[in-house]
Design a protein around this motif. Sequence first.
Motif, PDB file in Angstrom:
ATOM      1  N   LEU A   1       6.534  16.768  -5.076  1.00 21.48           N
ATOM      2  CA  LEU A   1       5.809  17.052  -6.319  1.00 21.48           C
ATOM      3  C   LEU A   1       4.429  16.306  -6.344  1.00 21.48           C
ATOM      4  O   LEU A   1       4.365  14.986  -5.966  1.00 21.48           O
ATOM      5  CB  LEU A   1       6.592  16.477  -7.296  1.00 21.48           C
ATOM      6  N   HIS A   2       3.449  17.013  -7.059  1.00 18.35           N
ATOM      7  CA  HIS A   2       2.335  16.298  -7.275  1.00 18.35           C
ATOM      8  C   HIS A   2       2.279  15.348  -8.551  1.00 18.35           C
ATOM      9  O   HIS A   2       2.771  15.659  -9.598  1.00 18.35           O
ATOM     10  CB  HIS A   2       1.156  17.431  -7.775  1.00 18.35           C
ATOM     11  N   LEU A   3       1.793  14.161  -8.099  1.00 17.72           N
ATOM     12  CA  LEU A   3       2.190  12.890  -8.950  1.00 17.72           C
ATOM     13  C   LEU A   3       0.950  12.975 -10.054  1.00 17.72           C
ATOM     14  O   LEU A   3      -0.245  12.850  -9.396  1.00 17.72           O
ATOM     15  CB  LEU A   3       2.288  11.677  -8.238  1.00 17.72           C
ATOM     16  N   LYS A   4       1.179  13.190 -11.426  1.00 16.75           N
ATOM     17  CA  LYS A   4       0.221  13.225 -12.323  1.00 16.75           C
ATOM     18  C   LYS A   4       0.155  12.032 -13.206  1.00 16.75           C
ATOM     19  O   LYS A   4      -0.768  11.320 -13.487  1.00 16.75           O
ATOM     20  CB  LYS A   4      -0.128  14.496 -12.809  1.00 16.75           C
ATOM     21  N   ASP A   5       1.531  11.867 -13.919  1.00 14.95           N
ATOM     22  CA  ASP A   5       1.705  11.092 -14.917  1.00 14.95           C
ATOM     23  C   ASP A   5       2.098   9.779 -14.640  1.00 14.95           C
ATOM     24  O   ASP A   5       2.919   9.466 -13.670  1.00 14.95           O
ATOM     25  CB  ASP A   5       2.493  11.694 -16.029  1.00 14.95           C
ATOM     26  N   ARG A   6       1.956   8.695 -15.437  1.00 16.81           N
ATOM     27  CA  ARG A   6       2.347   7.167 -15.185  1.00 16.81           C
ATOM     28  C   ARG A   6       3.474   7.087 -16.509  1.00 16.81           C
ATOM     29  O   ARG A   6       3.136   7.413 -17.587  1.00 16.81           O
ATOM     30  CB  ARG A   6       1.602   6.522 -15.084  1.00 16.81           C
ATOM     31  N   VAL A   7       4.610   6.649 -16.052  1.00 14.13           N
ATOM     32  CA  VAL A   7       5.566   5.825 -17.093  1.00 14.13           C
ATOM     33  C   VAL A   7       5.473   4.739 -17.267  1.00 14.13           C
ATOM     34  O   VAL A   7       5.408   3.622 -16.114  1.00 14.13           O
ATOM     35  CB  VAL A   7       7.050   6.969 -16.955  1.00 14.13           C
ATOM     36  N   GLN A   8       5.470   4.081 -18.510  1.00 16.71           N
ATOM     37  CA  GLN A   8       5.540   2.600 -18.753  1.00 16.71           C
ATOM     38  C   GLN A   8       7.090   2.267 -18.910  1.00 16.71           C
ATOM     39  O   GLN A   8       7.343   2.844 -20.168  1.00 16.71           O
ATOM     40  CB  GLN A   8       4.674   2.050 -19.597  1.00 16.71           C
ATOM     41  N   LEU A   9       7.611   1.403 -18.610  1.00 21.77           N
ATOM     42  CA  LEU A   9       8.921   0.986 -18.965  1.00 21.77           C
ATOM     43  C   LEU A   9       8.918  -0.382 -19.471  1.00 21.77           C
ATOM     44  O   LEU A   9       8.178  -1.230 -19.040  1.00 21.77           O
ATOM     45  CB  LEU A   9       9.819   1.121 -18.000  1.00 21.77           C
TER      46      LEU A   9
ATOM     47  N   LEU B   1       0.776  -1.144   0.136  1.00 19.61           N
ATOM     48  CA  LEU B   1       0.062   0.051   0.099  1.00 19.61           C
ATOM     49  C   LEU B   1       0.909   1.347  -0.048  1.00 19.61           C
ATOM     50  O   LEU B   1       0.301   2.222  -0.423  1.00 19.61           O
ATOM     51  CB  LEU B   1      -1.145  -0.038   1.105  1.00 19.61           C
ATOM     52  N   GLU B   2       2.064   1.164   0.577  1.00 20.76           N
ATOM     53  CA  GLU B   2       2.997   2.424   0.347  1.00 20.76           C
ATOM     54  C   GLU B   2       3.422   2.617  -1.166  1.00 20.76           C
ATOM     55  O   GLU B   2       3.369   3.665  -1.619  1.00 20.76           O
ATOM     56  CB  GLU B   2       4.267   1.953   0.921  1.00 20.76           C
ATOM     57  N   ALA B   3       3.417   1.572  -1.947  1.00 21.00           N
ATOM     58  CA  ALA B   3       3.824   1.558  -3.255  1.00 21.00           C
ATOM     59  C   ALA B   3       2.913   2.148  -4.137  1.00 21.00           C
ATOM     60  O   ALA B   3       2.817   2.569  -5.020  1.00 21.00           O
ATOM     61  CB  ALA B   3       4.360   0.229  -3.757  1.00 21.00           C
ATOM     62  N   ASP B   4       1.435   1.723  -3.675  1.00 17.13           N
ATOM     63  CA  ASP B   4       0.513   2.227  -4.543  1.00 17.13           C
ATOM     64  C   ASP B   4      -0.790   2.068  -3.214  1.00 17.13           C
ATOM     65  O   ASP B   4      -1.105   1.235  -2.735  1.00 17.13           O
ATOM     66  CB  ASP B   4      -0.184   0.920  -5.334  1.00 17.13           C
ATOM     67  N   PRO B   5      -1.187   3.304  -2.940  1.00 18.83           N
ATOM     68  CA  PRO B   5      -2.038   3.787  -2.091  1.00 18.83           C
ATOM     69  C   PRO B   5      -3.551   3.093  -2.224  1.00 18.83           C
ATOM     70  O   PRO B   5      -4.486   3.357  -1.518  1.00 18.83           O
ATOM     71  CB  PRO B   5      -2.232   5.438  -2.005  1.00 18.83           C
ATOM     72  N   SER B   6      -4.072   2.776  -3.241  1.00 22.12           N
ATOM     73  CA  SER B   6      -5.378   2.371  -3.532  1.00 22.12           C
ATOM     74  C   SER B   6      -5.554   0.575  -3.165  1.00 22.12           C
ATOM     75  O   SER B   6      -4.828  -0.175  -3.852  1.00 22.12           O
ATOM     76  CB  SER B   6      -5.665   2.188  -5.124  1.00 22.12           C
ATOM     77  N   GLN B   7      -6.229   0.284  -2.158  1.00 26.13           N
ATOM     78  CA  GLN B   7      -6.427  -0.773  -1.639  1.00 26.13           C
ATOM     79  C   GLN B   7      -7.176  -1.891  -2.603  1.00 26.13           C
ATOM     80  O   GLN B   7      -6.695  -2.766  -2.756  1.00 26.13           O
ATOM     81  CB  GLN B   7      -7.148  -0.667  -0.269  1.00 26.13           C
ATOM     82  N   GLU B   8      -7.968  -1.018  -3.243  1.00 27.23           N
ATOM     83  CA  GLU B   8      -8.902  -1.909  -4.389  1.00 27.23           C
ATOM     84  C   GLU B   8      -7.890  -2.315  -5.305  1.00 27.23           C
ATOM     85  O   GLU B   8      -7.819  -3.302  -6.016  1.00 27.23           O
ATOM     86  CB  GLU B   8      -9.824  -0.943  -4.991  1.00 27.23           C
ATOM     87  N   LYS B   9      -7.008  -1.479  -6.028  1.00 28.72           N
ATOM     88  CA  LYS B   9      -5.854  -1.864  -7.089  1.00 28.72           C
ATOM     89  C   LYS B   9      -4.808  -2.779  -6.467  1.00 28.72           C
ATOM     90  O   LYS B   9      -4.719  -3.964  -7.139  1.00 28.72           O
ATOM     91  CB  LYS B   9      -4.976  -0.674  -7.719  1.00 28.72           C
ATOM     92  N   VAL B  10      -4.507  -2.718  -5.308  1.00 25.44           N
ATOM     93  CA  VAL B  10      -3.419  -3.464  -4.707  1.00 25.44           C
ATOM     94  C   VAL B  10      -4.268  -5.060  -4.480  1.00 25.44           C
ATOM     95  O   VAL B  10      -3.605  -6.067  -4.985  1.00 25.44           O
ATOM     96  CB  VAL B  10      -3.137  -3.452  -3.222  1.00 25.44           C
TER      97      VAL B  10
ATOM     98  N   CYS C   1       5.215  -0.099 -14.506  1.00 21.86           N
ATOM     99  CA  CYS C   1       4.795   1.142 -14.590  1.00 21.86           C
ATOM    100  C   CYS C   1       5.096   1.957 -13.413  1.00 21.86           C
ATOM    101  O   CYS C   1       4.995   1.173 -12.321  1.00 21.86           O
ATOM    102  CB  CYS C   1       3.230   1.189 -14.970  1.00 21.86           C
ATOM    103  N   THR C   2       5.474   3.232 -13.352  1.00 21.57           N
ATOM    104  CA  THR C   2       5.501   3.981 -12.359  1.00 21.57           C
ATOM    105  C   THR C   2       5.349   5.223 -12.312  1.00 21.57           C
ATOM    106  O   THR C   2       5.097   5.734 -13.441  1.00 21.57           O
ATOM    107  CB  THR C   2       7.156   3.564 -11.643  1.00 21.57           C
ATOM    108  N   GLY C   3       5.381   6.204 -11.484  1.00 15.60           N
ATOM    109  CA  GLY C   3       5.111   7.542 -11.127  1.00 15.60           C
ATOM    110  C   GLY C   3       6.108   8.033 -11.952  1.00 15.60           C
ATOM    111  O   GLY C   3       7.389   7.994 -11.709  1.00 15.60           O
ATOM    112  N   THR C   4       6.098   9.336 -12.514  1.00 11.35           N
ATOM    113  CA  THR C   4       7.116  10.381 -13.192  1.00 11.35           C
ATOM    114  C   THR C   4       7.766  10.816 -12.060  1.00 11.35           C
ATOM    115  O   THR C   4       8.618  11.288 -12.343  1.00 11.35           O
ATOM    116  CB  THR C   4       6.542  11.279 -14.127  1.00 11.35           C
ATOM    117  N   THR C   5       7.243  10.896 -11.073  1.00  9.62           N
ATOM    118  CA  THR C   5       8.014  11.439  -9.716  1.00  9.62           C
ATOM    119  C   THR C   5       8.658  10.420  -8.749  1.00  9.62           C
ATOM    120  O   THR C   5       9.212  10.616  -7.734  1.00  9.62           O
ATOM    121  CB  THR C   5       7.346  12.268  -8.732  1.00  9.62           C
ATOM    122  N   SER C   6       8.710   9.088  -9.148  1.00 13.53           N
ATOM    123  CA  SER C   6       9.327   8.133  -8.758  1.00 13.53           C
ATOM    124  C   SER C   6      11.024   8.184  -9.213  1.00 13.53           C
ATOM    125  O   SER C   6      11.183   6.909  -9.943  1.00 13.53           O
ATOM    126  CB  SER C   6       8.627   6.793  -8.830  1.00 13.53           C
TER     127      SER C   6
END
Length: 153
Positions: free
Chosen positions: A140-148, A20-29, A100-105
């Motif tokens: 920073l406000h996380l807005k975008d996701r980057v896919q690697l 949940l630290e890595a992804d704050p959405s319990q539903e998605k986790v 996939c991760t946040g552009t602020t990660s």
Amino acid sequence: MNIEISKTEDIPDTLYSSLLEADPSQEKVNDNIQHSSVFIAKNDDKVLGIILLRERTIFQTEIVNLSVLKKYRGKGIASQLLSFIISWSQANNYKNLYVCTGTTSFEQMYLYQKCGFRFDKIERDYFVDNYQDKIIENKLHLKDRVQLKLDLN
């Protein structure tokens, strides 16, 4: 640090909190846990970290969550988990591995690139559109996701 990585069905509470630290959405986790292969890193009987691998297609798989407990970070455990998953994906005949991760990660993006992943695409406003609460990361406000993407052949 010498670690053992194994597939599991049971996720200790400490690792669930770490997810949940890595992804704050319990539903998605919870959805990712239900539809992924789960691997845990241990040293003796101590759990250290976790990685969730979800199949996209018969040729593609995606790391949907990678987390190391705070007290064990900076010891190369995430790199070992990634190395294991890369080898596991190759042995299971996957052609591509995504993450996939946040552009602020910034640390995560560095780690993935160090392991051979390359930028594939950016999803603008992904975190704005898919998460109810505003996410702040690295001030920073996380807005975008980057896919690697990593080609495995």
